[in-house]
Design a protein around this motif. Structure first.
Motif, short mmCIF file in Angstrom:
data_model
loop_
_atom_site.label_atom_id
_atom_site.label_comp_id
_atom_site.label_asym_id
_atom_site.label_seq_id
_atom_site.Cartn_x
_atom_site.Cartn_y
_atom_site.Cartn_z
N GLU A 102 -17.59 -6.39 6.51
CA GLU A 102 -16.60 -7.33 5.98
C GLU A 102 -15.70 -6.64 4.94
O GLU A 102 -14.48 -6.80 4.97
N ARG A 103 -16.32 -5.87 4.04
CA ARG A 103 -15.55 -5.21 2.99
C ARG A 103 -14.64 -4.13 3.57
O ARG A 103 -13.44 -4.05 3.23
N LEU A 104 -15.19 -3.28 4.44
CA LEU A 104 -14.37 -2.22 5.05
C LEU A 104 -13.33 -2.82 5.98
O LEU A 104 -12.20 -2.31 6.08
N GLY A 105 -13.71 -3.89 6.67
CA GLY A 105 -12.76 -4.54 7.57
C GLY A 105 -11.54 -5.06 6.84
O GLY A 105 -10.41 -4.96 7.32
N ALA A 106 -11.77 -5.62 5.64
CA ALA A 106 -10.65 -6.11 4.83
C ALA A 106 -9.73 -4.96 4.42
O ALA A 106 -8.50 -5.08 4.48
N LEU A 107 -10.33 -3.84 4.02
CA LEU A 107 -9.54 -2.67 3.61
C LEU A 107 -8.74 -2.11 4.79
O LEU A 107 -7.55 -1.78 4.65
N ILE A 108 -9.38 -2.01 5.95
CA ILE A 108 -8.71 -1.45 7.13
C ILE A 108 -7.58 -2.36 7.59
O ILE A 108 -6.50 -1.88 7.97
N SER A 109 -7.79 -3.67 7.55
CA SER A 109 -6.75 -4.60 8.00
C SER A 109 -5.50 -4.49 7.13
O SER A 109 -4.37 -4.64 7.62
N ILE A 110 -5.71 -4.20 5.84
CA ILE A 110 -4.57 -4.02 4.93
C ILE A 110 -3.92 -2.66 5.14
O ILE A 110 -2.70 -2.53 5.23
N LYS A 111 -4.77 -1.62 5.26
CA LYS A 111 -4.28 -0.25 5.42
C LYS A 111 -3.43 -0.10 6.67
O LYS A 111 -2.37 0.55 6.65
#
Length: 209
Positions: free
Chosen positions: A90-99
């Motif tokens: 969930e945490r990495l997914g949020a970062l990747i979706s923004i990146k």
């Protein structure tokens, strides 16, 4: 013994599903820990216990049998335990979706696609590692891996596919059913996995004795 243990695990899973239904529909309790969707709720903590013992038992088997294949499986369940506990995807997914500026579509949020990307990458890593060590493994660990792979795909079906469907149908008449199918399915499959791994440990102990 294994059948009794498996029966107890499955009975507990069914109890958590029933408690969820009581919490959602009866109004007899307002304790949200009874909900299948509650982070660190009672059912999720029970899932942690199963993942922990799967990790530990496969780790012992890897040492006992000197099998790197069992060790990879142990690492996989350790990752699932840590991921559920601290929400890695969930945490990495949020970062990747923004990146990568993911867009929402099909009633799925941008962060959902980020989470799918993380799960796909982690899954691919472990499948490659299992495939490589499978070719080098002995007959029994290879046979065990085939069964665990089937159970792993079943777990992924409930944890990823049904989860995405759940998100797509939020606030629809299907949402309550998909909640039970998703979280209840994960509970049941993880119970089958830990019981299967426990049976391997018992067989290994008998062979030593």
């Amino acid at each position: 013994m294994v059948l009794k243990l498996c029966g107890l695990f499955l009975l507990t899973d069914i109890s958590f599903i029933l408690l969820h239904l009581i919490y959602v529909y009866s109004g007899l309790t307002d304790n949200s820990n009874f909900s299948l969707e509650k982070d660190r709720g009672y059912s999720e903590i029970f899932q942690y216990v199963k993942q922990y013992w799967s990790t530990l038992l496969l780790g012992f088997l890897s040492i006992q049998k000197r099998s790197f294949l069992y060790f990879i499986w142990s690492l996989l369940f350790f990752y699932l335990l840590v991921d559920d506990a601290i929400q890695i995807h969930e945490r990495l997914g949020a970062l990747i979706s923004i990146k990568f500026s993911f867009s929402a579509m099909f009633n799925l949020r941008a962060v959902d696609f980020g989470e799918l990307a993380v799960s796909a990458l982690v899954g691919l890593f472990f499948l490659i590692a299992i495939a490589i060590t499978y070719r080098l493994g002995d007959r029994l660990p290879r046979q065990v891996s085939r069964y665990l792979t089937i159970l792993l795909f079943a777990l992924a079906f409930f944890g990823i596919v049904v989860d995405m469907l759940h998100i797509m149908f939020l606030n629809s008449f299907l949402e309550p059913l998909l909640t039970i199918v998703e979280d209840g399915g994960e509970l049941v499959v993880m119970s089958l996995i830990v019981c299967f791994v426990f049976s391997l440990s018992l067989q290994s102990k008998k062979l030593i004795e």
